[in-house]
Design a protein around this motif. Structure first.
Motif, mmCIF file in Angstrom:
data_model
loop_
_atom_site.group_PDB
_atom_site.id
_atom_site.type_symbol
_atom_site.label_atom_id
_atom_site.label_comp_id
_atom_site.label_asym_id
_atom_site.label_seq_id
_atom_site.Cartn_x
_atom_site.Cartn_y
_atom_site.Cartn_z
ATOM 1 N N SER A 33 -37.033 17.404 56.423
ATOM 2 C CA SER A 33 -37.912 17.920 57.483
ATOM 3 C C SER A 33 -37.564 19.372 57.768
ATOM 4 C CB SER A 33 -37.773 17.082 58.754
ATOM 5 O OG SER A 33 -36.476 17.249 59.295
ATOM 6 N N VAL A 34 -38.576 20.081 58.265
ATOM 7 C CA VAL A 34 -38.405 21.479 58.633
ATOM 8 C C VAL A 34 -38.988 21.651 60.022
ATOM 9 C CG1 VAL A 34 -38.968 23.870 58.069
ATOM 10 C CG2 VAL A 34 -38.641 22.232 56.246
ATOM 11 N N SER A 35 -38.179 22.180 60.930
ATOM 12 C CA SER A 35 -38.677 22.470 62.270
ATOM 13 C C SER A 35 -38.632 23.977 62.493
ATOM 14 C CB SER A 35 -37.846 21.732 63.326
ATOM 15 O OG SER A 35 -36.546 22.266 63.375
ATOM 16 N N THR A 37 -33.614 19.901 57.684
ATOM 17 C CA THR A 37 -32.777 18.753 57.361
ATOM 18 C C THR A 37 -32.885 18.484 55.873
ATOM 19 O OG1 THR A 37 -33.202 17.824 59.548
ATOM 20 C CG2 THR A 37 -32.305 16.346 57.892
ATOM 21 N N VAL A 38 -31.738 18.430 55.203
ATOM 22 C CA VAL A 38 -31.706 18.175 53.771
ATOM 23 C C VAL A 38 -30.867 16.935 53.494
ATOM 24 C CG1 VAL A 38 -32.028 20.597 53.132
ATOM 25 C CG2 VAL A 38 -29.727 19.710 53.390
ATOM 26 N N GLU A 39 -31.144 16.303 52.359
ATOM 27 C CA GLU A 39 -30.391 15.134 51.920
ATOM 28 C C GLU A 39 -29.859 15.429 50.517
ATOM 29 O OE1 GLU A 39 -31.360 10.597 52.402
ATOM 30 O OE2 GLU A 39 -32.449 11.419 50.695
ATOM 31 N N TYR A 40 -28.577 15.119 50.307
ATOM 32 C CA TYR A 40 -27.961 15.392 49.016
ATOM 33 C C TYR A 40 -26.863 14.363 48.739
ATOM 34 C CZ TYR A 40 -24.242 17.612 51.763
ATOM 35 O OH TYR A 40 -23.240 17.860 52.660
ATOM 36 N N PHE A 54 -20.494 13.516 46.555
ATOM 37 C CA PHE A 54 -19.490 13.181 45.548
ATOM 38 C C PHE A 54 -19.843 11.915 44.783
ATOM 39 C CE2 PHE A 54 -17.032 15.428 48.856
ATOM 40 C CZ PHE A 54 -16.699 16.545 48.102
ATOM 41 N N LEU A 55 -20.099 10.848 45.482
ATOM 42 C CA LEU A 55 -20.341 9.553 44.856
ATOM 43 C C LEU A 55 -21.825 9.333 44.616
ATOM 44 C CD1 LEU A 55 -17.961 7.399 47.059
ATOM 45 C CD2 LEU A 55 -17.512 8.272 44.769
ATOM 46 N N PRO A 56 -22.217 8.967 43.409
ATOM 47 C CA PRO A 56 -23.628 8.672 43.153
ATOM 48 C C PRO A 56 -24.098 7.508 44.011
ATOM 49 C CG PRO A 56 -22.382 8.820 41.106
ATOM 50 C CD PRO A 56 -21.393 8.854 42.227
ATOM 51 N N GLY A 57 -25.278 7.655 44.561
ATOM 52 C CA GLY A 57 -25.841 6.605 45.396
ATOM 53 C C GLY A 57 -25.543 6.770 46.874
ATOM 54 N N VAL A 58 -24.597 7.625 47.236
ATOM 55 C CA VAL A 58 -24.268 7.875 48.639
ATOM 56 C C VAL A 58 -24.960 9.175 49.047
ATOM 57 C CG1 VAL A 58 -22.411 8.312 50.275
ATOM 58 C CG2 VAL A 58 -22.038 6.742 48.371
ATOM 59 N N HIS A 59 -25.967 9.040 49.885
ATOM 60 C CA HIS A 59 -26.738 10.211 50.306
ATOM 61 C C HIS A 59 -26.246 10.691 51.669
ATOM 62 C CE1 HIS A 59 -29.595 9.729 47.045
ATOM 63 N NE2 HIS A 59 -29.579 8.429 47.297
ATOM 64 N N THR A 60 -26.132 12.001 51.805
ATOM 65 C CA THR A 60 -25.689 12.606 53.047
ATOM 66 C C THR A 60 -26.793 13.506 53.570
ATOM 67 O OG1 THR A 60 -23.417 12.595 52.268
ATOM 68 C CG2 THR A 60 -23.923 14.070 54.079
ATOM 69 N N ARG A 61 -27.075 13.394 54.849
ATOM 70 C CA ARG A 61 -28.053 14.280 55.486
ATOM 71 C C ARG A 61 -27.316 15.363 56.246
ATOM 72 N NH1 ARG A 61 -33.576 11.487 57.257
ATOM 73 N NH2 ARG A 61 -33.792 10.173 55.424
ATOM 74 N N ARG A 62 -27.887 16.546 56.167
ATOM 75 C CA ARG A 62 -27.272 17.678 56.850
ATOM 76 C C ARG A 62 -28.371 18.538 57.439
ATOM 77 N NH1 ARG A 62 -22.785 21.746 54.342
ATOM 78 N NH2 ARG A 62 -22.501 22.935 56.236
ATOM 79 N N SER A 63 -28.123 19.054 58.614
ATOM 80 C CA SER A 63 -29.067 19.926 59.283
ATOM 81 C C SER A 63 -28.519 21.354 59.241
ATOM 82 C CB SER A 63 -29.272 19.467 60.729
ATOM 83 O OG SER A 63 -30.220 20.280 61.349
ATOM 84 N N LEU A 64 -29.334 22.266 58.738
ATOM 85 C CA LEU A 64 -28.955 23.672 58.637
ATOM 86 C C LEU A 64 -29.867 24.516 59.514
ATOM 87 C CD1 LEU A 64 -28.632 23.999 54.766
ATOM 88 C CD2 LEU A 64 -26.764 23.910 56.393
ATOM 89 N N GLN A 107 -26.329 21.913 46.327
ATOM 90 C CA GLN A 107 -27.066 21.732 45.081
ATOM 91 C C GLN A 107 -27.729 20.370 45.037
ATOM 92 O OE1 GLN A 107 -24.356 22.478 41.890
ATOM 93 N NE2 GLN A 107 -24.232 24.656 42.337
ATOM 94 N N ASP A 108 -28.845 20.324 44.331
ATOM 95 C CA ASP A 108 -29.612 19.096 44.112
ATOM 96 C C ASP A 108 -29.909 18.372 45.415
ATOM 97 O OD1 ASP A 108 -29.593 19.580 41.408
ATOM 98 O OD2 ASP A 108 -27.804 18.376 41.055
ATOM 99 N N CYS A 109 -30.488 19.079 46.350
ATOM 100 C CA CYS A 109 -30.828 18.456 47.630
ATOM 101 C C CYS A 109 -32.345 18.337 47.759
ATOM 102 C CB CYS A 109 -30.252 19.267 48.794
ATOM 103 S SG CYS A 109 -30.950 20.904 48.980
ATOM 104 N N ARG A 110 -32.760 17.492 48.685
ATOM 105 C CA ARG A 110 -34.177 17.306 48.994
ATOM 106 C C ARG A 110 -34.399 17.700 50.436
ATOM 107 N NH1 ARG A 110 -36.322 11.880 48.461
ATOM 108 N NH2 ARG A 110 -34.562 11.339 49.732
#
Length: 174
Positions: free
Chosen positions: A45-47, A52-55, A58-68, A39-42
């Motif tokens: 990039s799309v290949s 690749t999404v960033e969300y 848990f902690l505000p201000g800590v962004h995590t990138r994930r590749s799906l 939820q609430d991800c940006r």
């Protein structure tokens, strides 16, 4: 002064109405796998095979990138600006309802006891009604003028190239 405030509100609503359908989502909810969501991800990039999404997990201000993998994605839903600004417009609508449409009761000294008993709920009911109606009008104005809730885009049976073209519209570079 009151005419100036009303004019500012009309101009503000007109600008929102003209821009309402052109607004894009600030973030997305991505559905993937077996009923999993981010939820609430940006979208970063799309290949051809993955996205690749960033969300913020848990902690505000800590962004995590994930590749799906694109093959895992089953749907997306936009998080529109209406969800963020409608509560402010509810408060504004309630304020306008109270300011301009709330009518206080006349002097209680001029009433008989039967009139006092018959009208003792008039003021609280009128107050609650103006808050409710003003808030509802503010919410509906914000909801519809800002684009409303976005629909769920089902990508379950789409090919990877179709998913790539749909997700490419939502790429948001930091």
């Amino acid at each position: 002064m009151i005419k100036l405030i009303q004019l500012i509100i009309i101009i503000f609503m007109s600008v929102l109405a003209s821009k309402g359908q052109q607004l894009h989502a600030q973030s997305l909810t991505i559905f993937y796998g077996d009923n999993k969501t981010i939820q609430d991800c940006r979208v970063i990039s799309v290949s051809e095979f993955d996205v690749t999404v960033e969300y913020v997990p848990f902690l505000p201000g800590v962004h995590t990138r994930r590749s799906l993998s694109l093959a895992e994605i089953t749907g997306i839903r936009e998080f529109s600006r209406a969800n963020r600004y409608s509560p402010c417009l509810v408060v504004l609508g309630s304020f306008i309802g109270i300011k301009f449409f709330f009518k206080g009761r006349g002097s209680i000294d001029e009433m008989t006891w039967s009139e006092r008993l018959a009208t003792w709920l008039d003021t609280p009911l009128n107050f609650i009604t103006t808050i409710s109606v003003g808030g509802a009008v503010g919410y509906l104005a914000g909801h519809y003028l800002l684009g409303g809730n976005r629909e769920l885009i089902v990508l379950e049976k789409s090919s990877n190239s179709e998913k790539q073209s749909i997700l490419a519209e939502y790429i948001d570079l930091p």
